[in-house]
Design a protein around this motif. Sequence first.
Motif, PDB file in Angstrom:
ATOM      1  N   GLY A   1       5.902   9.078 -10.685  1.00  0.00           N
ATOM      2  CA  GLY A   1       4.613   8.621 -11.865  1.00  0.00           C
ATOM      3  C   GLY A   1       3.670   8.944 -12.335  1.00  0.00           C
ATOM      4  O   GLY A   1       2.880   8.934 -13.377  1.00  0.00           O
TER       5      GLY A   1
ATOM      6  N   ARG B   1      -1.171   5.326  -2.074  1.00  0.00           N
ATOM      7  CA  ARG B   1      -2.288   4.259  -2.405  1.00  0.00           C
ATOM      8  C   ARG B   1      -1.054   3.187  -2.543  1.00  0.00           C
ATOM      9  O   ARG B   1       0.336   3.332  -2.472  1.00  0.00           O
ATOM     10  N   ARG B   2      -2.285   2.270  -1.905  1.00  0.00           N
ATOM     11  CA  ARG B   2      -1.484   0.603  -1.899  1.00  0.00           C
ATOM     12  C   ARG B   2      -2.036  -0.178  -2.836  1.00  0.00           C
ATOM     13  O   ARG B   2      -0.847  -1.503  -2.904  1.00  0.00           O
ATOM     14  N   ASP B   3      -2.550   0.261  -3.729  1.00  0.00           N
ATOM     15  CA  ASP B   3      -2.249  -1.042  -4.924  1.00  0.00           C
ATOM     16  C   ASP B   3      -1.304  -1.258  -5.807  1.00  0.00           C
ATOM     17  O   ASP B   3      -0.936  -2.208  -6.577  1.00  0.00           O
ATOM     18  N   LYS B   4      -0.063  -0.026  -5.880  1.00  0.00           N
ATOM     19  CA  LYS B   4       1.011  -0.070  -7.131  1.00  0.00           C
ATOM     20  C   LYS B   4       2.044   0.550  -6.276  1.00  0.00           C
ATOM     21  O   LYS B   4       1.437   1.655  -5.495  1.00  0.00           O
ATOM     22  N   THR B   5       2.720   0.624  -6.754  1.00  0.00           N
ATOM     23  CA  THR B   5       3.934   1.612  -5.682  1.00  0.00           C
ATOM     24  C   THR B   5       3.583   3.490  -6.363  1.00  0.00           C
ATOM     25  O   THR B   5       3.338   3.288  -8.273  1.00  0.00           O
ATOM     26  N   LEU B   6       3.915   3.871  -5.869  1.00  0.00           N
ATOM     27  CA  LEU B   6       3.232   5.705  -6.463  1.00  0.00           C
ATOM     28  C   LEU B   6       4.398   5.943  -5.901  1.00  0.00           C
ATOM     29  O   LEU B   6       5.143   6.124  -5.326  1.00  0.00           O
TER      30      LEU B   6
END
Length: 101
Positions: free
Chosen positions: A90, A81-86
């Motif tokens: 989580g 995932r590039r839009d937020k930390t994965l």
Amino acid sequence: MAVVEVTVIPIGTGSASLSAHVARCVQVLHDAREVKYQLTPMGTIIEGELDRILPLVRRMHEVPFEQGTGRVVTTVRIDDRRDKTLTMAGKVSAVEEKLKK
């Protein structure tokens, strides 16, 4: 950051037990230290940078061959995932929060 699930299955080992093979594969991750991992009953989850994880998966795939296994089937699933930390935690937390509703 990526979360990757990997399952390494040696074929034709002469035994129904695979735990010794799994332990040797997981040792690759234990020695790496740059990634987090979680052993599950059906595979191993790895968290870290994809550029670091993929060579480790390749190394894990090779371990049974080094032990004399003639065939190995490795399954890899990548959640990148590039839009937020994965993270592993989580992903679990997100589901648990939805279960509370």
